[in-house]
Every structure is written in C-alpha cells, then in structure tokens.
Design a protein around this motif. Structure first.
Motif, PDB file in Angstrom:
ATOM      1  N   ILE A  95       0.824  -1.133   0.178  1.00 54.49           N
ATOM      2  CA  ILE A  95       0.023  -0.055   0.074  1.00 54.49           C
ATOM      3  C   ILE A  95       0.932   1.148  -0.017  1.00 54.49           C
ATOM      4  CG2 ILE A  95      -2.002  -1.094   1.067  1.00 54.49           C
ATOM      5  CD1 ILE A  95      -1.127   0.544   3.726  1.00 54.49           C
ATOM      6  N   ILE A  96       0.298   2.314  -0.424  1.00 51.09           N
ATOM      7  CA  ILE A  96       1.056   3.768  -0.706  1.00 51.09           C
ATOM      8  C   ILE A  96       0.309   4.654   0.158  1.00 51.09           C
ATOM      9  CG2 ILE A  96       1.970   5.318  -2.233  1.00 51.09           C
ATOM     10  CD1 ILE A  96       2.938   2.360  -2.541  1.00 51.09           C
ATOM     11  N   LEU A  97       0.998   5.434   1.285  1.00 52.25           N
ATOM     12  CA  LEU A  97       0.327   6.259   1.850  1.00 52.25           C
ATOM     13  C   LEU A  97       0.811   7.626   1.450  1.00 52.25           C
ATOM     14  CD1 LEU A  97       0.678   4.845   5.513  1.00 52.25           C
ATOM     15  CD2 LEU A  97      -1.333   4.878   4.038  1.00 52.25           C
ATOM     16  N   ASN A  98       0.226   8.618   1.649  1.00 49.59           N
ATOM     17  CA  ASN A  98       0.317  10.210   1.516  1.00 49.59           C
ATOM     18  C   ASN A  98       1.583  10.623   2.214  1.00 49.59           C
ATOM     19  OD1 ASN A  98       0.482  13.191   1.196  1.00 49.59           O
ATOM     20  ND2 ASN A  98      -1.637  13.210   0.831  1.00 49.59           N
ATOM     21  N   ALA A 104       8.062   3.984   6.725  1.00 54.11           N
ATOM     22  CA  ALA A 104       7.832   3.512   5.399  1.00 54.11           C
ATOM     23  C   ALA A 104       9.065   2.659   4.932  1.00 54.11           C
ATOM     24  CB  ALA A 104       7.549   4.621   4.591  1.00 54.11           C
ATOM     25  N   ASP A 105       8.814   1.733   3.941  1.00 52.21           N
ATOM     26  CA  ASP A 105       9.859   0.850   3.328  1.00 52.21           C
ATOM     27  C   ASP A 105      10.523   1.825   2.376  1.00 52.21           C
ATOM     28  OD1 ASP A 105       9.240  -1.426   4.468  1.00 52.21           O
ATOM     29  OD2 ASP A 105       7.447  -1.766   3.047  1.00 52.21           O
ATOM     30  N   LYS A 106       9.863   2.705   1.561  1.00 53.06           N
ATOM     31  CA  LYS A 106      10.606   3.535   0.484  1.00 53.06           C
ATOM     32  C   LYS A 106       9.718   4.346   0.040  1.00 53.06           C
ATOM     33  CE  LYS A 106      10.649   0.073  -3.213  1.00 53.06           C
ATOM     34  NZ  LYS A 106      11.219  -0.145  -4.316  1.00 53.06           N
ATOM     35  N   TYR A 146       3.911  10.865  -5.716  1.00 52.09           N
ATOM     36  CA  TYR A 146       4.589   9.894  -5.034  1.00 52.09           C
ATOM     37  C   TYR A 146       3.976   9.764  -3.570  1.00 52.09           C
ATOM     38  CZ  TYR A 146       6.679  13.227  -1.790  1.00 52.09           C
ATOM     39  OH  TYR A 146       6.897  14.127  -0.804  1.00 52.09           O
ATOM     40  N   GLY A 147       4.277   8.670  -3.063  1.00 47.11           N
ATOM     41  CA  GLY A 147       4.007   8.149  -1.503  1.00 47.11           C
ATOM     42  C   GLY A 147       4.905   7.410  -0.889  1.00 47.11           C
ATOM     43  N   TYR A 148       4.863   6.961   0.237  1.00 45.85           N
ATOM     44  CA  TYR A 148       5.585   6.006   0.982  1.00 45.85           C
ATOM     45  C   TYR A 148       4.738   4.600   0.968  1.00 45.85           C
ATOM     46  CZ  TYR A 148       8.369   9.850   2.363  1.00 45.85           C
ATOM     47  OH  TYR A 148       9.393  10.818   2.632  1.00 45.85           O
ATOM     48  N   SER A 149       5.684   3.644   0.666  1.00 39.42           N
ATOM     49  CA  SER A 149       5.296   2.280   0.528  1.00 39.42           C
ATOM     50  C   SER A 149       5.287   1.532   1.843  1.00 39.42           C
ATOM     51  CB  SER A 149       6.153   1.354  -0.615  1.00 39.42           C
ATOM     52  OG  SER A 149       7.017   1.200  -0.224  1.00 39.42           O
ATOM     53  N   PHE A 150       4.181   0.770   2.095  1.00 37.12           N
ATOM     54  CA  PHE A 150       4.371  -0.286   3.193  1.00 37.12           C
ATOM     55  C   PHE A 150       4.078  -1.691   2.749  1.00 37.12           C
ATOM     56  CE2 PHE A 150       3.629   3.911   4.957  1.00 37.12           C
ATOM     57  CZ  PHE A 150       4.307   3.876   6.051  1.00 37.12           C
ATOM     58  N   LYS A 151       4.694  -2.603   2.965  1.00 33.89           N
ATOM     59  CA  LYS A 151       4.786  -3.653   2.384  1.00 33.89           C
ATOM     60  C   LYS A 151       4.228  -4.774   3.641  1.00 33.89           C
ATOM     61  CE  LYS A 151       7.839  -3.139  -1.077  1.00 33.89           C
ATOM     62  NZ  LYS A 151       6.808  -2.661  -1.912  1.00 33.89           N
TER      63      LYS A 151
END
Length: 107
Positions: A45-48, A60-62, A85-90
């Motif tokens: 998922i990608i967060l703001n 965040a992962d990256k 862009y956003g920050y990814s979480f896996k």
C-alpha cells in the motif's frame, strides 16, 4: 488484488477508483487516502507523504512514484516532469494489512 478489498472496507476505507496500476481507497471518517498497488510477492500500500511525515510512528519501506497516485503530491524523480509519490508499506499477508489499517485509523 480484489480479494483484499473487504479488509479495507472493514476498516472504513471505500474503493473510490481502480486502474491497472492502483486501487484508491478513502476513509469515510478521516478522508485519508490509501493506494493498493499490485505486486507479485507481498501486499503493498502507498500512503500520502504528508501523513507519514506528520505521524512519526509510521515508518515506510521507501518512496513509490506513479502517475496512479493522483491525490498525492508531486516531486521530481527520474523523468523530465514531477510525478506523484507516496511512501510504501509492505505486508506478508492479509492479517498484517488488517492490523495495520486498524492501527492507522487510531493514530
């Protein structure tokens, strides 16, 4: 990817838009937006970035850049023009995603 939608729904996130690159969910109460992006191995998922920067507890992962993240800010990346862009979480499984979304709604 559709099999994960009930997890978002259970955590007050409703599907707003879906493309081949991402599914956009909005929280009914907080109006936060989360993108679910298709990956082969894990759930991503990608967060703001503005939310991640405000809530220090989130790690965040990256960064993740994509034209599909239309509700997020833009920055210069590798192209000639700025891109969303956003920050990814896996997450390894549905349970981890569910726990994260539950906690995210409470911070």
């Amino acid at each position: 990817m559709e099999m994960l939608y009930p997890i978002f729904s259970r955590n007050n996130f409703n599907l707003r838009k879906e493309t081949t690159k991402a599914a956009e969910f909005t929280n009914d109460e907080t109006k936060e937006i989360i993108y679910l992006v298709p990956t082969k191995k894990e759930i991503s998922i990608i967060l703001n970035p503005e939310i991640v920067d405000k809530k220090a507890i989130l790690r965040a992962d990256k960064k993740f850049h994509s034209t599909a993240l239309t509700q997020f800010p833009k920055e210069m990346h590798t192209g000639a023009a700025p891109i969303h862009y956003g920050y990814s979480f896996k997450f390894a499984n549905e349970s981890e995603l569910d726990s994260f979304l539950y906690s995210f709604n409470r911070i």
